[in-house]
Design a protein around this motif. Structure first.
Motif, PDB file in Angstrom:
ATOM      1  N   GLY A   1       0.799  -1.224   0.000  1.00 42.95           N
ATOM      2  CA  GLY A   1       0.000   0.000   0.000  1.00 42.95           C
ATOM      3  C   GLY A   1       0.826   1.265   0.000  1.00 42.95           C
ATOM      4  N   ARG A   2       2.139   1.151  -0.116  1.00 48.30           N
ATOM      5  CA  ARG A   2       3.029   2.318  -0.087  1.00 48.30           C
ATOM      6  C   ARG A   2       3.344   2.733  -1.528  1.00 48.30           C
ATOM      7  NH1 ARG A   2       7.395  -0.364   3.829  1.00 48.30           N
ATOM      8  NH2 ARG A   2       8.587   1.558   3.433  1.00 48.30           N
ATOM      9  N   LYS A   3       2.309   3.210  -2.197  1.00 50.63           N
ATOM     10  CA  LYS A   3       2.405   3.430  -3.642  1.00 50.63           C
ATOM     11  C   LYS A   3       3.328   4.589  -4.000  1.00 50.63           C
ATOM     12  CE  LYS A   3      -2.132   1.387  -4.438  1.00 50.63           C
ATOM     13  NZ  LYS A   3      -3.502   1.547  -4.972  1.00 50.63           N
ATOM     14  N   ALA A   4       3.339   5.638  -3.205  1.00 51.69           N
ATOM     15  CA  ALA A   4       4.240   6.755  -3.489  1.00 51.69           C
ATOM     16  C   ALA A   4       5.693   6.311  -3.377  1.00 51.69           C
ATOM     17  CB  ALA A   4       3.964   7.910  -2.535  1.00 51.69           C
ATOM     18  N   GLU A   5       5.987   5.492  -2.378  1.00 48.24           N
ATOM     19  CA  GLU A   5       7.349   4.981  -2.226  1.00 48.24           C
ATOM     20  C   GLU A   5       7.699   4.027  -3.364  1.00 48.24           C
ATOM     21  OE1 GLU A   5       8.486   3.888   1.964  1.00 48.24           O
ATOM     22  OE2 GLU A   5       6.370   4.376   2.307  1.00 48.24           O
ATOM     23  N   ALA A   6       6.709   3.245  -3.803  1.00 47.44           N
ATOM     24  CA  ALA A   6       6.946   2.345  -4.930  1.00 47.44           C
ATOM     25  C   ALA A   6       7.307   3.142  -6.170  1.00 47.44           C
ATOM     26  CB  ALA A   6       5.715   1.481  -5.180  1.00 47.44           C
ATOM     27  N   ALA A   7       6.581   4.224  -6.418  1.00 47.44           N
ATOM     28  CA  ALA A   7       6.874   5.060  -7.583  1.00 47.44           C
ATOM     29  C   ALA A   7       8.263   5.686  -7.466  1.00 47.44           C
ATOM     30  CB  ALA A   7       5.813   6.137  -7.729  1.00 47.44           C
ATOM     31  N   ALA A   8       8.603   6.137  -6.271  1.00 46.52           N
ATOM     32  CA  ALA A   8       9.911   6.767  -6.065  1.00 46.52           C
ATOM     33  C   ALA A   8      11.054   5.783  -6.279  1.00 46.52           C
ATOM     34  CB  ALA A   8       9.986   7.361  -4.666  1.00 46.52           C
ATOM     35  N   ALA A   9      10.773   4.490  -6.108  1.00 47.60           N
ATOM     36  CA  ALA A   9      11.807   3.465  -6.258  1.00 47.60           C
ATOM     37  C   ALA A   9      12.066   3.095  -7.714  1.00 47.60           C
ATOM     38  CB  ALA A   9      11.422   2.217  -5.465  1.00 47.60           C
ATOM     39  N   VAL A  10      11.247   3.604  -8.644  1.00 47.60           N
ATOM     40  CA  VAL A  10      11.437   3.297 -10.062  1.00 47.60           C
ATOM     41  C   VAL A  10      12.589   4.138 -10.604  1.00 47.60           C
ATOM     42  CG1 VAL A  10      10.396   3.360 -12.351  1.00 47.60           C
ATOM     43  CG2 VAL A  10       8.996   2.736 -10.371  1.00 47.60           C
ATOM     44  N   PRO A  11      13.677   3.529 -11.057  1.00 46.85           N
ATOM     45  CA  PRO A  11      14.812   4.315 -11.560  1.00 46.85           C
ATOM     46  C   PRO A  11      14.536   4.915 -12.936  1.00 46.85           C
ATOM     47  CG  PRO A  11      15.264   1.967 -11.788  1.00 46.85           C
ATOM     48  CD  PRO A  11      13.953   2.080 -11.059  1.00 46.85           C
ATOM     49  N   ASP A  12      15.199   6.023 -13.204  1.00 43.23           N
ATOM     50  CA  ASP A  12      15.026   6.676 -14.505  1.00 43.23           C
ATOM     51  C   ASP A  12      15.305   5.714 -15.656  1.00 43.23           C
ATOM     52  OD1 ASP A  12      14.670   8.879 -12.912  1.00 43.23           O
ATOM     53  OD2 ASP A  12      16.259  10.093 -13.830  1.00 43.23           O
ATOM     54  N   GLU A  13      16.344   4.897 -15.516  1.00 44.47           N
ATOM     55  CA  GLU A  13      16.767   4.029 -16.617  1.00 44.47           C
ATOM     56  C   GLU A  13      15.696   3.003 -16.964  1.00 44.47           C
ATOM     57  OE1 GLU A  13      18.466   4.617 -13.872  1.00 44.47           O
ATOM     58  OE2 GLU A  13      20.109   5.889 -14.615  1.00 44.47           O
ATOM     59  N   LEU A  14      14.970   2.535 -15.973  1.00 46.76           N
ATOM     60  CA  LEU A  14      13.903   1.570 -16.243  1.00 46.76           C
ATOM     61  C   LEU A  14      12.855   2.185 -17.157  1.00 46.76           C
ATOM     62  CD1 LEU A  14      12.236  -0.858 -13.737  1.00 46.76           C
ATOM     63  CD2 LEU A  14      10.799   0.665 -15.093  1.00 46.76           C
ATOM     64  N   ILE A  15      12.606   3.464 -16.985  1.00 55.49           N
ATOM     65  CA  ILE A  15      11.616   4.159 -17.808  1.00 55.49           C
ATOM     66  C   ILE A  15      12.169   4.464 -19.194  1.00 55.49           C
ATOM     67  CG2 ILE A  15      10.262   6.286 -18.030  1.00 55.49           C
ATOM     68  CD1 ILE A  15      10.150   6.302 -14.911  1.00 55.49           C
ATOM     69  N   THR A  16      13.364   5.026 -19.246  1.00 61.36           N
ATOM     70  CA  THR A  16      13.904   5.463 -20.534  1.00 61.36           C
ATOM     71  C   THR A  16      14.379   4.302 -21.398  1.00 61.36           C
ATOM     72  OG1 THR A  16      16.076   5.865 -19.488  1.00 61.36           O
ATOM     73  CG2 THR A  16      14.540   7.729 -19.654  1.00 61.36           C
ATOM     74  N   ASP A  17      14.478   3.101 -20.836  1.00 56.43           N
ATOM     75  CA  ASP A  17      14.738   1.919 -21.652  1.00 56.43           C
ATOM     76  C   ASP A  17      13.613   1.682 -22.658  1.00 56.43           C
ATOM     77  OD1 ASP A  17      17.141   0.597 -21.437  1.00 56.43           O
ATOM     78  OD2 ASP A  17      16.574  -0.578 -19.693  1.00 56.43           O
ATOM     79  N   THR A  18      12.381   2.040 -22.266  1.00 57.85           N
ATOM     80  CA  THR A  18      11.222   1.693 -23.085  1.00 57.85           C
ATOM     81  C   THR A  18      10.369   2.905 -23.444  1.00 57.85           C
ATOM     82  OG1 THR A  18       9.908   1.222 -21.099  1.00 57.85           O
ATOM     83  CG2 THR A  18      11.111  -0.621 -22.080  1.00 57.85           C
ATOM     84  N   ALA A  19      10.876   4.108 -23.248  1.00 57.74           N
ATOM     85  CA  ALA A  19      10.130   5.325 -23.559  1.00 57.74           C
ATOM     86  C   ALA A  19      11.090   6.374 -24.093  1.00 57.74           C
ATOM     87  CB  ALA A  19       9.411   5.848 -22.318  1.00 57.74           C
ATOM     88  N   ILE A  20      10.546   7.376 -24.789  1.00 61.60           N
ATOM     89  CA  ILE A  20      11.365   8.414 -25.399  1.00 61.60           C
ATOM     90  C   ILE A  20      10.801   9.772 -25.022  1.00 61.60           C
ATOM     91  CG2 ILE A  20      12.308   9.346 -27.538  1.00 61.60           C
ATOM     92  CD1 ILE A  20      11.774   6.637 -28.853  1.00 61.60           C
ATOM     93  N   PHE A  21      11.591  10.569 -24.288  1.00 64.71           N
ATOM     94  CA  PHE A  21      11.202  11.918 -23.893  1.00 64.71           C
ATOM     95  C   PHE A  21      12.356  12.860 -24.208  1.00 64.71           C
ATOM     96  CE2 PHE A  21       9.205   9.291 -20.345  1.00 64.71           C
ATOM     97  CZ  PHE A  21       7.997   9.164 -20.988  1.00 64.71           C
ATOM     98  N   GLY A  22      12.062  13.964 -24.874  1.00 63.40           N
ATOM     99  CA  GLY A  22      13.110  14.937 -25.140  1.00 63.40           C
ATOM    100  C   GLY A  22      12.745  15.836 -26.299  1.00 63.40           C
ATOM    101  N   ASP A  23      13.711  16.648 -26.724  1.00 60.53           N
ATOM    102  CA  ASP A  23      13.446  17.538 -27.847  1.00 60.53           C
ATOM    103  C   ASP A  23      13.383  16.731 -29.139  1.00 60.53           C
ATOM    104  OD1 ASP A  23      16.095  17.032 -28.634  1.00 60.53           O
ATOM    105  OD2 ASP A  23      16.844  18.893 -27.732  1.00 60.53           O
TER     106      ASP A  23
END
Length: 345
Positions: A285-307
């Motif tokens: 039930g500690r969802k905010a902490e779960a989100a905070a534990a997600v590293p940037d690299e895990l996201i940018t491995d499968t997503a594209i954000f930038g100019d």
């Protein structure tokens, strides 16, 4: 590489502005529009409703859950949509997971690979309309032959003549055996959390399927549609922060602790320790902490954000990894127009 608009599934109610997005996708040069389902909105009705504004883009389900409908019923939906759209339907199918299959649909989840094979075979029989549809499979026997069968079941052909016997079937698949089977029996792979750096691993699984006797396609005519968040922005950090919550939900909450296919995908990427931590926090039930534990690299491995320059460079990585379509969610028509310069990559 082509672009597809992913409408996803609804939250509490239909989202605003979708009709305008679909129209903008066609005008911008997107190849397809896809709709999904979970345990709320369905995948076919939105395509028929909003797709009626279009004349060119393909209309696909990403994915229609197999346990939601019998194979014959799904084939009826697909051939109906194909007629209404003038031959633009793509039938994307997936097995979902045991929480949804057994908890929502009240169907058995066991042997998902074998069930998928039987399901696709029946759907293809309907599309072919060469003979009355039958199946002696263990999961979808036609005619029905259970202990309470009347014995009056009759093999039938569809009344409607399908526009295309080869109406494309794409499969959502995450694990190695499922991806190999997808390459063997389907026309395309709906890839979730595709990481270009793992292209060699995906290729091994796909090549295993292409090499099987009777494989339907080869790499040359097989489509790979990768779902990814793609946003042209001057503030990529804000997008990464937004995605932490989504990633935590899918890793920690979209599946049982004992069996979460999305979490397994990230484990294969090398994020086993992070997945354990995120899952434990989310399930406590500690969802905010779960989100905070997600590293940037895990996201940018499968997503594209930038100019625009960064996005263009990263899209080439997906294309070089074998992806033939980027299947992306778009927040508004303005973002759609910003993506227009990238459509002809």
């Amino acid at each position: 590489m082509k672009f597809g608009l992913q409408l996803g599934y609804w939250g509490a109610q239909p989202p605003d502005g979708v009709g305008e997005l679909v129209t903008a996708a066609e005008e911008t040069g997107f190849d397809a529009v896809f709709a999904a389902e979970s345990w709320g909105s369905d995948a076919f009705a939105p395509l028929a409703w909003w797709g009626s504004r279009t004349s060119r883009v393909r209309l696909g389900t990403s994915v229609a859950q197999m346990s939601a409908r019998t194979p014959a019923a799904t084939a009826m939906h697909a051939l109906t949509l194909d007629h209404l759209s003038g031959g633009r339907a793509i039938l994307g199918l997936g097995v979902s997971g045991p929480q949804v299959v057994e908890g929502w649909y009240g169907q058995p989840f066991a042997q998902p690979l074998r069930r998928t094979r039987e399901y696709v075979d029946i759907v293809r029989q309907v599309f072919a309309r060469e003979a009355p549809v039958t199946s002696d499979g263990d999961h979808y026997g036609l005619p029905y032959r259970g202990p309470d069968a009347t014995g009056l079941g009759k093999p039938l052909k569809p009344i409607v003549h399908p526009l295309r016997a080869d109406l494309p079937i794409w499969l959502g698949a995450e694990g190695p055996r499922n991806i190999a089977q997808t390459a063997e029996i389907a026309d395309g792979w709906l890839a979730i959390y595709f990481a270009p750096r793992l292209a060699g691993m995906y290729d091994e699984w796909l090549d295993e399927g292409f090499a099987r006797s009777g494989a339907r396609r080869s790499r040359a005519d097989f489509e790979i549609a990768a779902s990814a968040q793609v946003v042209i922005t001057d503030d990529p950090a804000a997008e990464i922060e937004r995605m932490r919550w989504v990633s935590a939900l899918y890793i920690g909450g979209m599946g049982a602790p004992e069996l979460n296919f999305h979490a397994q995908v990230y484990r294969r990427m090398g994020y086993g320790r992070e997945v354990d931590e995120i899952s434990a926090l989310f399930q406590a039930g500690r969802k905010a902490e779960a989100a905070a534990a997600v590293p940037d690299e895990l996201i940018t491995d499968t997503a594209i954000f930038g100019d625009e320059a960064h996005v263009r460079t990263r899209l080439r990585e997906w294309a070089d990894a074998g992806v033939t379509m980027m299947l992306i969610s778009v927040s508004d028509a303005d973002q759609m127009r910003r993506l227009q310069t990238l459509v002809d990559l």
